[in-house]
Design a protein around this motif. Structure first.
Motif, short mmCIF file in Angstrom:
data_model
loop_
_atom_site.label_atom_id
_atom_site.label_comp_id
_atom_site.label_asym_id
_atom_site.label_seq_id
_atom_site.Cartn_x
_atom_site.Cartn_y
_atom_site.Cartn_z
N LEU A 151 1.06 -1.13 -0.07
CA LEU A 151 0.11 -0.23 -0.55
C LEU A 151 1.40 1.53 0.32
CD1 LEU A 151 -2.82 -0.41 2.24
CD2 LEU A 151 -3.30 -0.77 0.37
N GLN A 152 2.13 1.06 0.05
CA GLN A 152 3.03 2.06 1.06
C GLN A 152 2.94 3.29 1.33
OE1 GLN A 152 6.12 2.43 -1.65
NE2 GLN A 152 5.56 -0.07 -2.13
N LEU A 153 1.76 2.40 2.75
CA LEU A 153 1.35 3.21 3.85
C LEU A 153 2.42 3.22 4.92
CD1 LEU A 153 -2.24 3.44 2.90
CD2 LEU A 153 -0.68 5.25 2.55
N ASP A 154 2.14 4.03 6.16
CA ASP A 154 2.42 3.82 7.18
C ASP A 154 1.78 3.19 8.43
OD1 ASP A 154 4.14 4.15 9.41
OD2 ASP A 154 4.41 6.25 9.49
N PRO A 155 2.42 2.04 9.17
CA PRO A 155 1.53 1.17 9.41
C PRO A 155 1.79 1.85 11.09
CG PRO A 155 3.50 0.16 8.58
CD PRO A 155 3.44 0.93 8.15
N PHE A 156 2.22 3.11 11.17
CA PHE A 156 2.38 3.68 12.83
C PHE A 156 1.97 5.09 12.67
CE2 PHE A 156 6.30 1.00 11.40
CZ PHE A 156 5.94 -0.32 12.87
N TRP B 157 -1.39 1.63 15.31
CA TRP B 157 -0.57 1.55 16.41
C TRP B 157 -0.95 2.74 16.97
CZ3 TRP B 157 4.05 1.36 17.67
CH2 TRP B 157 4.93 2.21 18.23
N ASP B 158 -0.92 2.59 18.24
CA ASP B 158 -2.24 3.44 19.89
C ASP B 158 -1.13 3.97 19.72
OD1 ASP B 158 -0.70 1.25 21.01
OD2 ASP B 158 -1.70 1.45 22.38
N GLY B 159 -0.04 4.29 19.74
CA GLY B 159 0.59 5.37 20.08
C GLY B 159 2.06 4.76 20.66
N SER B 160 1.96 3.40 21.65
CA SER B 160 2.95 2.86 22.43
C SER B 160 3.39 1.52 22.02
CB SER B 160 2.56 2.77 23.52
OG SER B 160 1.69 1.67 23.87
N GLY B 161 3.09 1.00 20.60
CA GLY B 161 2.96 -0.05 20.16
C GLY B 161 1.37 -1.00 18.97
N LEU B 162 2.07 -1.69 18.59
CA LEU B 162 1.13 -2.27 16.96
C LEU B 162 0.13 -2.99 17.79
CD1 LEU B 162 2.91 -3.17 14.20
CD2 LEU B 162 1.18 -1.42 14.33
N CYS B 163 -0.87 -2.56 17.30
CA CYS B 163 -2.36 -4.03 18.24
C CYS B 163 -2.25 -3.98 16.61
CB CYS B 163 -3.56 -3.19 18.72
SG CYS B 163 -2.97 -1.80 20.03
N LEU B 164 -2.53 -6.05 17.07
CA LEU B 164 -3.02 -6.97 16.31
C LEU B 164 -4.90 -7.95 16.65
CD1 LEU B 164 -3.19 -8.08 13.40
CD2 LEU B 164 -1.78 -9.95 14.65
N TYR B 165 -5.77 -6.98 15.89
CA TYR B 165 -7.29 -7.52 16.40
C TYR B 165 -7.55 -8.40 15.56
CZ TYR B 165 -6.84 -3.68 19.43
OH TYR B 165 -6.67 -2.79 20.64
N ALA B 166 -8.61 -9.42 16.04
CA ALA B 166 -8.64 -10.56 15.04
C ALA B 166 -10.57 -10.75 15.51
CB ALA B 166 -8.31 -11.48 15.40
#
Length: 106
Positions: free
Chosen positions: A23-28, A48-57
């Motif tokens: 996507l050429q986008l920033d995951p953060f 990205w929540d500001g302190s880390g990546l969150c992964l929801y399923a």
């Protein structure tokens, strides 16, 4: 942001690499990146929540997540559309206003 179908075992690193490379986008950036499984009943969200990546399923017990056709590419959703999608509803039926309306205090 709606994205393509990931391999079902991809986690933080694999999905963030897809966001960066495809996507050429920033995951953060703080945007929510959604990935739907090939069968259509599973969804992963990376944010990205500001302190880390969150992964929801989420896995639907019945039905499939409404998803755009592959030729439509990545899409931006409103908060209402995102809520509908996560509930397994047809988010394309949400009314989206181009302009935010603030009520007057008069």
């Amino acid at each position: 942001m709606l994205c393509g179908a990931p391999h079902k075992r991809k986690g933080f690193d694999g999905l963030s690499a897809q966001v960066r490379n495809i996507l050429q986008l920033d995951p953060f950036s703080g945007a929510v990146f959604l990935f739907r499984g090939k069968r259509g009943d599973r969804l992963k969200a990376l944010v990205w929540d500001g302190s880390g990546l969150c992964l929801y399923a989420k896995r639907l017990e019945r039905g499939k997540f409404v998803w755009p056709r592959a030729h439509e590419g990545a899409l931006r959703l409103s908060a209402a559309q995102l809520a509908m999608l996560l509930e397994g509803l047809n988010w394309k039926q949400a009314i989206v206003h181009d302009e935010v309306i603030t009520p007057s205090l008069a």
